[in-house]
Scaffold this motif. Structure first.
Motif, PDB file in Angstrom:
ATOM      1  N   LEU A  72       0.861  -1.237  -0.073  1.00 61.78           N
ATOM      2  CA  LEU A  72      -0.126  -0.087  -0.094  1.00 61.78           C
ATOM      3  C   LEU A  72       0.761   1.348   0.079  1.00 61.78           C
ATOM      4  CD1 LEU A  72      -2.816   1.111  -0.026  1.00 61.78           C
ATOM      5  CD2 LEU A  72      -2.838   1.284   2.617  1.00 61.78           C
ATOM      6  N   GLU A  73       1.811   1.345   0.752  1.00 58.93           N
ATOM      7  CA  GLU A  73       2.752   2.329   0.826  1.00 58.93           C
ATOM      8  C   GLU A  73       3.522   2.754  -0.536  1.00 58.93           C
ATOM      9  OE1 GLU A  73       6.670   3.719   3.518  1.00 58.93           O
ATOM     10  OE2 GLU A  73       6.608   1.817   2.854  1.00 58.93           O
ATOM     11  N   GLN A  74       3.927   1.502  -1.097  1.00 57.59           N
ATOM     12  CA  GLN A  74       4.550   1.585  -2.572  1.00 57.59           C
ATOM     13  C   GLN A  74       3.610   2.256  -3.638  1.00 57.59           C
ATOM     14  OE1 GLN A  74       7.404  -0.019  -3.029  1.00 57.59           O
ATOM     15  NE2 GLN A  74       7.881   0.693  -5.030  1.00 57.59           N
ATOM     16  N   ASN A  75       2.328   1.617  -3.469  1.00 56.82           N
ATOM     17  CA  ASN A  75       1.072   2.346  -4.420  1.00 56.82           C
ATOM     18  C   ASN A  75       0.922   3.803  -3.991  1.00 56.82           C
ATOM     19  OD1 ASN A  75       1.021  -0.333  -5.587  1.00 56.82           O
ATOM     20  ND2 ASN A  75      -0.860  -0.917  -4.297  1.00 56.82           N
ATOM     21  N   HIS A  93      -8.703   4.656  -0.279  1.00 53.59           N
ATOM     22  CA  HIS A  93      -9.539   4.773   0.880  1.00 53.59           C
ATOM     23  C   HIS A  93     -10.004   3.721   1.391  1.00 53.59           C
ATOM     24  CE1 HIS A  93     -11.829   6.985   3.936  1.00 53.59           C
ATOM     25  NE2 HIS A  93     -12.951   6.310   3.452  1.00 53.59           N
ATOM     26  N   ASP A  94     -10.829   2.661   0.231  1.00 50.63           N
ATOM     27  CA  ASP A  94     -11.310   1.358   0.634  1.00 50.63           C
ATOM     28  C   ASP A  94     -10.313   0.365   1.009  1.00 50.63           C
ATOM     29  OD1 ASP A  94     -13.775   2.540   0.195  1.00 50.63           O
ATOM     30  OD2 ASP A  94     -13.781   1.406  -1.845  1.00 50.63           O
ATOM     31  N   GLU A  95      -9.170   0.522   0.434  1.00 51.61           N
ATOM     32  CA  GLU A  95      -7.952  -0.540   0.805  1.00 51.61           C
ATOM     33  C   GLU A  95      -7.301  -0.119   2.171  1.00 51.61           C
ATOM     34  OE1 GLU A  95      -3.838  -2.145  -1.298  1.00 51.61           O
ATOM     35  OE2 GLU A  95      -5.243  -0.918  -2.519  1.00 51.61           O
ATOM     36  N   ILE A  96      -7.083   1.266   2.385  1.00 49.12           N
ATOM     37  CA  ILE A  96      -6.765   1.477   3.624  1.00 49.12           C
ATOM     38  C   ILE A  96      -7.634   1.155   4.751  1.00 49.12           C
ATOM     39  CG2 ILE A  96      -6.254   3.741   5.212  1.00 49.12           C
ATOM     40  CD1 ILE A  96      -5.102   4.880   2.665  1.00 49.12           C
ATOM     41  N   ASN A  97      -9.021   1.358   4.738  1.00 46.91           N
ATOM     42  CA  ASN A  97     -10.093   1.038   5.713  1.00 46.91           C
ATOM     43  C   ASN A  97      -9.840  -0.670   6.028  1.00 46.91           C
ATOM     44  OD1 ASN A  97     -10.958   3.478   6.230  1.00 46.91           O
ATOM     45  ND2 ASN A  97     -12.544   3.511   4.782  1.00 46.91           N
ATOM     46  N   LEU A  99      -7.530  -2.581   5.378  1.00 51.13           N
ATOM     47  CA  LEU A  99      -6.233  -2.927   6.110  1.00 51.13           C
ATOM     48  C   LEU A  99      -6.275  -2.523   7.353  1.00 51.13           C
ATOM     49  CD1 LEU A  99      -3.346  -3.999   5.456  1.00 51.13           C
ATOM     50  CD2 LEU A  99      -2.514  -1.940   4.991  1.00 51.13           C
ATOM     51  N   GLN A 100      -6.634  -1.498   7.826  1.00 50.85           N
ATOM     52  CA  GLN A 100      -7.082  -0.912   9.131  1.00 50.85           C
ATOM     53  C   GLN A 100      -7.788  -2.032   9.814  1.00 50.85           C
ATOM     54  OE1 GLN A 100      -8.838   3.009   9.693  1.00 50.85           O
ATOM     55  NE2 GLN A 100      -8.460   3.076  11.960  1.00 50.85           N
ATOM     56  N   GLU A 101      -8.805  -2.459   9.382  1.00 56.52           N
ATOM     57  CA  GLU A 101      -9.753  -3.433  10.125  1.00 56.52           C
ATOM     58  C   GLU A 101      -8.975  -4.635  10.479  1.00 56.52           C
ATOM     59  OE1 GLU A 101     -13.134  -3.927   7.852  1.00 56.52           O
ATOM     60  OE2 GLU A 101     -14.014  -1.944   8.297  1.00 56.52           O
ATOM     61  N   ASP A 102      -8.335  -5.123   9.331  1.00 52.93           N
ATOM     62  CA  ASP A 102      -7.287  -6.181   9.517  1.00 52.93           C
ATOM     63  C   ASP A 102      -6.466  -6.121  10.616  1.00 52.93           C
ATOM     64  OD1 ASP A 102      -9.081  -7.528   7.614  1.00 52.93           O
ATOM     65  OD2 ASP A 102      -7.430  -7.206   5.947  1.00 52.93           O
ATOM     66  N   PHE A 103      -5.640  -5.066  10.642  1.00 51.74           N
ATOM     67  CA  PHE A 103      -4.618  -4.782  11.608  1.00 51.74           C
ATOM     68  C   PHE A 103      -5.354  -4.588  12.800  1.00 51.74           C
ATOM     69  CE2 PHE A 103      -1.382  -3.833   8.528  1.00 51.74           C
ATOM     70  CZ  PHE A 103      -0.243  -4.185   8.936  1.00 51.74           C
ATOM     71  N   THR A 104      -6.458  -4.147  13.005  1.00 53.09           N
ATOM     72  CA  THR A 104      -7.062  -3.763  14.344  1.00 53.09           C
ATOM     73  C   THR A 104      -7.305  -5.190  14.971  1.00 53.09           C
ATOM     74  OG1 THR A 104      -7.785  -1.556  14.014  1.00 53.09           O
ATOM     75  CG2 THR A 104      -8.832  -2.726  15.695  1.00 53.09           C
ATOM     76  N   ALA A 105      -7.955  -5.869  14.311  1.00 56.17           N
ATOM     77  CA  ALA A 105      -8.458  -7.297  14.755  1.00 56.17           C
ATOM     78  C   ALA A 105      -7.341  -8.314  14.859  1.00 56.17           C
ATOM     79  CB  ALA A 105      -9.196  -8.191  13.454  1.00 56.17           C
TER      80      ALA A 105
END
Length: 126
Positions: A72-75, A93-97, A99-105
């Motif tokens: 994601l950073e590279q993109n 925005h959708d990809e970040i959201n 990823l944030q849900e996956d990381f949080t879980a």
């Protein structure tokens, strides 16, 4: 019912005795089954089994999340050097959201797991 997406189902097969115990706990709690199961899965302590087979999948999952973050950073960096298109911004925005849900879980699960296993490294006070 096209375009109607339901949440995924999680199921398991308890023994007859385990089922009776679960049903008794649900009745005693006063909660609906759905809420009882959800709260039990999310907020009960995790039983830690300290085996290599338990730890390696967690390491693999964290590595996978790490590589997704790097991608994601590279993109985003390559996106900044190009012309901005509104649909691309929505995609990021959708990809970040997600990823944030996956990381949080995953982080919540790891924190809970480590909290349950802290007896392994804490000194015993007598």
């Amino acid at each position: 019912m096209s375009n109607v997406h339901k949440n995924q189902t999680i199921s398991f097969r308890p023994s007859p005795y385990e089922r009776k115990e679960i049903e008794a706990r649900i009745k005693a709690s006063g909660l609906s089954k759905k809420i009882f199961y959800t709260r039990s899965c999310l907020y009960d302590r995790i039983c830690v089994v300290g085996k290599k087979e338990t730890v390696l999948p967690l390491v693999a999952e964290v590595e996978l999340l790490y590589h997704r973050l790097l991608d994601l950073e590279q993109n985003i960096f390559s996106f900044n050097s190009q012309e901005i298109i509104p649909k691309d911004v929505a995609l990021f925005h959708d990809e970040i959201n997600e990823l944030q849900e996956d990381f949080t879980a995953m982080l919540k699960a790891l924190i809970s797991l480590l909290d349950s296993a802290k007896y392994l490294w804490e000194s015993k006070e007598m």
